[in-house]
Design a protein around this motif. Structure first.
Motif, PDB file in Angstrom:
ATOM      1  N   GLU A  54      -5.652  -2.958 -24.831  1.00  0.00           N
ATOM      2  CA  GLU A  54      -6.676  -2.899 -25.876  1.00  0.00           C
ATOM      3  C   GLU A  54      -8.094  -2.859 -25.308  1.00  0.00           C
ATOM      4  OE1 GLU A  54      -8.028  -5.753 -29.611  1.00  0.00           O
ATOM      5  OE2 GLU A  54      -7.502  -6.604 -27.674  1.00  0.00           O
ATOM      6  N   GLY A  55      -8.418  -3.818 -24.426  1.00  0.00           N
ATOM      7  CA  GLY A  55      -9.800  -3.967 -23.949  1.00  0.00           C
ATOM      8  C   GLY A  55     -10.323  -2.759 -23.201  1.00  0.00           C
ATOM      9  N   MET A  56      -9.664  -2.415 -22.099  1.00  0.00           N
ATOM     10  CA  MET A  56     -10.121  -1.285 -21.266  1.00  0.00           C
ATOM     11  C   MET A  56     -10.153   0.045 -22.023  1.00  0.00           C
ATOM     12  SD  MET A  56      -8.532  -1.739 -17.484  1.00  0.00           S
ATOM     13  CE  MET A  56      -8.749  -3.228 -16.529  1.00  0.00           C
ATOM     14  N   PRO A  57      -9.055   0.409 -22.730  1.00  0.00           N
ATOM     15  CA  PRO A  57      -9.068   1.708 -23.414  1.00  0.00           C
ATOM     16  C   PRO A  57     -10.183   1.844 -24.446  1.00  0.00           C
ATOM     17  CG  PRO A  57      -6.841   0.809 -23.351  1.00  0.00           C
ATOM     18  CD  PRO A  57      -7.751  -0.268 -22.893  1.00  0.00           C
ATOM     19  N   LEU A  58     -10.397   0.797 -25.261  1.00  0.00           N
ATOM     20  CA  LEU A  58     -11.410   0.889 -26.321  1.00  0.00           C
ATOM     21  C   LEU A  58     -12.822   0.858 -25.746  1.00  0.00           C
ATOM     22  CD1 LEU A  58      -9.753  -1.401 -29.035  1.00  0.00           C
ATOM     23  CD2 LEU A  58      -9.824   1.088 -28.971  1.00  0.00           C
ATOM     24  N   LEU A  59     -13.017   0.123 -24.653  1.00  0.00           N
ATOM     25  CA  LEU A  59     -14.330   0.121 -23.988  1.00  0.00           C
ATOM     26  C   LEU A  59     -14.630   1.501 -23.422  1.00  0.00           C
ATOM     27  CD1 LEU A  59     -16.803  -1.459 -22.911  1.00  0.00           C
ATOM     28  CD2 LEU A  59     -15.462  -2.009 -20.888  1.00  0.00           C
ATOM     29  N   TYR A  60     -13.643   2.111 -22.771  1.00  0.00           N
ATOM     30  CA  TYR A  60     -13.823   3.464 -22.222  1.00  0.00           C
ATOM     31  C   TYR A  60     -14.107   4.463 -23.343  1.00  0.00           C
ATOM     32  CZ  TYR A  60     -12.695   7.773 -19.627  1.00  0.00           C
ATOM     33  OH  TYR A  60     -12.735   9.022 -19.059  1.00  0.00           O
ATOM     34  N   LEU A  61     -13.399   4.329 -24.472  1.00  0.00           N
ATOM     35  CA  LEU A  61     -13.603   5.235 -25.608  1.00  0.00           C
ATOM     36  C   LEU A  61     -15.055   5.202 -26.078  1.00  0.00           C
ATOM     37  CD1 LEU A  61     -12.055   7.041 -27.801  1.00  0.00           C
ATOM     38  CD2 LEU A  61     -12.174   5.002 -29.219  1.00  0.00           C
ATOM     39  N   GLU A  62     -15.599   3.995 -26.257  1.00  0.00           N
ATOM     40  CA  GLU A  62     -16.979   3.871 -26.765  1.00  0.00           C
ATOM     41  C   GLU A  62     -17.993   4.405 -25.757  1.00  0.00           C
ATOM     42  OE1 GLU A  62     -18.285   0.307 -28.614  1.00  0.00           O
ATOM     43  OE2 GLU A  62     -16.915   0.594 -30.303  1.00  0.00           O
ATOM     44  N   LEU A  63     -17.783   4.096 -24.479  1.00  0.00           N
ATOM     45  CA  LEU A  63     -18.709   4.594 -23.442  1.00  0.00           C
ATOM     46  C   LEU A  63     -18.655   6.117 -23.359  1.00  0.00           C
ATOM     47  CD1 LEU A  63     -18.259   2.028 -20.495  1.00  0.00           C
ATOM     48  CD2 LEU A  63     -19.959   2.018 -22.321  1.00  0.00           C
ATOM     49  N   ALA A  64     -17.447   6.670 -23.471  1.00  0.00           N
ATOM     50  CA  ALA A  64     -17.285   8.125 -23.394  1.00  0.00           C
ATOM     51  C   ALA A  64     -17.944   8.824 -24.586  1.00  0.00           C
ATOM     52  CB  ALA A  64     -15.796   8.479 -23.330  1.00  0.00           C
TER      53      ALA A  64
END
Length: 592
Positions: A54-64
């Motif tokens: 949950e944490g890493m994927p959603l953080l990457y999504l927002e940054l991208a």
């Protein structure tokens, strides 16, 4: 427009801004509480799993998204689809609510920091009563640290209905807190980029100093043993998994629009995948590191209280049974108690009601989070340390750095969409927009400096973001994967960074993360429904303790408004966009 957009001086500034924003008060005062509640070391198992899925994927999504669209939250989601402008607006509203109440914590930290230079510390002793014949009754029934927090800092009213007046000292501290935030965000990334070096690094310096001090305190090992001893049965507790997912979600600051705003000032070629992994790992490592510090302090406090309790029992029995001084010790106490009970049953039964039941485990198991941990439990431990003024000043300075670092992200989520707006930015300079946002937030924040302010703080803290953020991030994930298109977004990222998106990110974005968010949303919704009438903890001065009361109808209405005002932005903006498009085409919207 893209050429004119400000940029971070270097990628390190961006990483520090994200760390400064993500690593906040929750790492220091919520994660240790969850470890304490859900099995100590075993809580790390669901926590690490939730970080990966949950944490890493959603953080990457927002940054991208931020880096690709190069706009604040409103503009970014409007670019993905004109109907999704409400997602950015909802993020902005939630960030506005958060900024309004979050800075009062910095005001309290300033208040305690200023009082840290007194000798003795003002929360270390109870004040005398009006007649100077004894200690204040409220303080005696509670404790000196509770009294200083509830009476001297908050001057709290007995219920939310008794609003009282604005307390001028906390109000001045709040104004100071907003002035500091304004100076940090005055020139956008130019000033924020320099400040984040301090707000990101200084808390770690203080934590390291505190770790060294904590490990040398008497009883620290008791606290660390309590933390690291796994209670494996907690792995079967669904609440442990739900709280692990929630902690990861809110600790990284997902859904507020701050991460999108920060990433929008990146060079398009920036490796945001690497930065997402770095930030999420540092954030979680800090939580564990802060827990080690906290539990060493917990151990010292619990051992101190336990030994104080034993000494009182020893003194009571020595005086009551005329025992020789030094005969009764902690090691033979239970044996002597059994002997006295069998030999002098009548006298022992008279003394028994005055004897406290001393237990180190029950002291260690006292779970506290939030303001209670920082302003009551920590101050309780600090007052018993040598050179307590130094440790107090260091601790509240660290809280300030964490709080201000998070505020830079909160305000960026509000300011970036405003400065991106051509109409607003053409009429007002960046400094004026920043000043207006800070001023409006500060004026509304004065509500939290009233006598009933802490009850309103709890309402905002509990209800302003929880359900709203879950829905916002769910819509964000669905929008990228199924509205904009995952393949299209993948090709955008490859063109932008030169790196292909691997299967892990695609699987998490398209399936696992959305399902997890839906599960969390259902849990929180059902929890609110099953709870029935919402309640709060009110301070009873006569008893010197917290009591549970029902929220009045108008407080429930405010709670409903807080949740609805952000969530409703999503469908209302989509409906407004649909109607405007129909009118432009000369059509009339269909009526159901």
């Amino acid at each position: 427009m893209e050429k004119a957009r400000p940029l971070w001086a270097n990628p390190l500034q961006f990483v520090f801004a994200c760390i400064s924003y993500a690593v906040g008060l929750g790492n220091v005062w919520r994660f240790p509480y969850l470890c304490q509640m859900y099995g100590g070391g075993s809580f790390l198992v669901p926590y690490i799993i939730m970080l990966i899925v949950e944490g890493m994927p959603l953080l990457y999504l927002e940054l991208a998204v931020g880096q690709r669209m190069r706009q604040g939250s409103i503009g970014a989601w409007r670019t993905i689809s004109p109907y999704l402008g409400g997602v950015g607006l909802a993020s902005m509203v939630v960030s506005f609510f958060l900024s309004t109440y979050y800075n009062i914590i910095n005001a309290w930290a300033f208040w305690y920091l200023f009082h840290s230079f007194q000798d003795p510390l003002p929360w270390s002793v109870c004040p005398l009563n009006d007649n100077h014949t004894g200690y204040d009754q409220e303080c005696e029934k509670a404790s000196s640290t509770q009294y200083f927090w509830y009476r001297k800092t908050l001057n709290i009213s007995p219920s939310i209905q008794d609003s009282g007046r604005v307390q001028w000292e906390p109000a001045l501290c709040l104004i100071l807190a907003w002035l500091v935030v304004y100076l940090c965000i005055l020139r956008g990334t130019e000033s924020t980029g320099k400040v984040v070096y301090f707000t990101a690094l200084l808390p770690y310096c203080v934590l390291v100093i505190y770790l060294v001090r904590g490990l040398t305190l008497h009883g620290a090992t008791n606290g660390l043993a309590y933390m690291f001893t796994p209670k494996l049965e907690q792995l079967a507790n669904p609440k442990a998994w739900i709280n692990a997912a929630t902690q990861i979600f809110f600790s990284l600051g997902l859904g507020f629009g701050s991460l999108i705003a920060f990433a929008s000032y990146n060079e398009p070629s920036n490796n945001c995948q690497k930065h997402a992994i770095i930030v999420s790992l540092i954030n979680s490592s800090t939580s564990v590191f802060a827990s080690i510090v906290t539990f060493s302090i917990y151990g010292f406090k619990a051992t101190f209280n336990y030994e104080s309790c034993l000494n009182k029992v020893i003194l009571l029995l020595t005086n009551s049974f005329d025992l020789e001084d030094g005969f009764l010790t902690a090691s033979n106490l239970e044996q002597v108690k059994s002997y006295l009970e069998s030999t002098f049953p009548g006298k022992y039964s008279e003394v028994l009601p005055q004897m406290k039941n001393c237990s180190l485990q029950s002291e260690l198991a006292t779970a506290v989070q939030g303001t209670g941990l920082s302003f009551i439990v920590y101050t309780e431990a600090i007052k018993n340390m040598e050179v307590s003024q130094l440790w107090s000043a260091l601790y509240f300075f660290m809280l300030l750095m964490l709080g201000i670092g998070s505020m830079l992200g909160n305000t960026a989520a509000i300011l970036t969409p405003l400065t991106d707006n051509k109409v607003i930015s053409s009429h007002l300079p960046k400094e004026a927009i920043s000043g207006l946002v800070c001023f409006v937030n500060c004026v509304i924040g004065l509500v939290f400096t009233m006598e009933a302010g802490n009850y309103w703080f709890d309402i905002f803290n509990e209800y302003a973001a929880t359900l709203s953020l879950l829905l916002i991030v769910l819509v964000e994930t669905i929008a990228v994967c199924y509205v904009y298109g995952l393949r299209r977004f993948e090709s955008d990222l490859k063109a932008m960074t030169g790196r292909a998106l691997n299967w892990y990110w695609k699987a998490m974005w398209a399936g696992v993360s959305p399902l997890l968010i839906i599960s969390l949303f259902v849990f929180y919704l059902s929890d609110y429904i099953l709870t029935g009438t919402l309640q709060y903890q009110a301070w009873d001065a006569a008893q010197g303790q917290l009591v549970t009361k029902d929220y009045p109808p108008y407080a429930l209405a405010v709670i409903g408004l807080l949740v609805a005002s952000s969530i409703m932005c999503i469908p209302l903006v989509a409906l407004g966009t649909f109607i405007m498009r129909c009118l432009k085409r000369g059509d009339t919207p269909p009526v159901a």
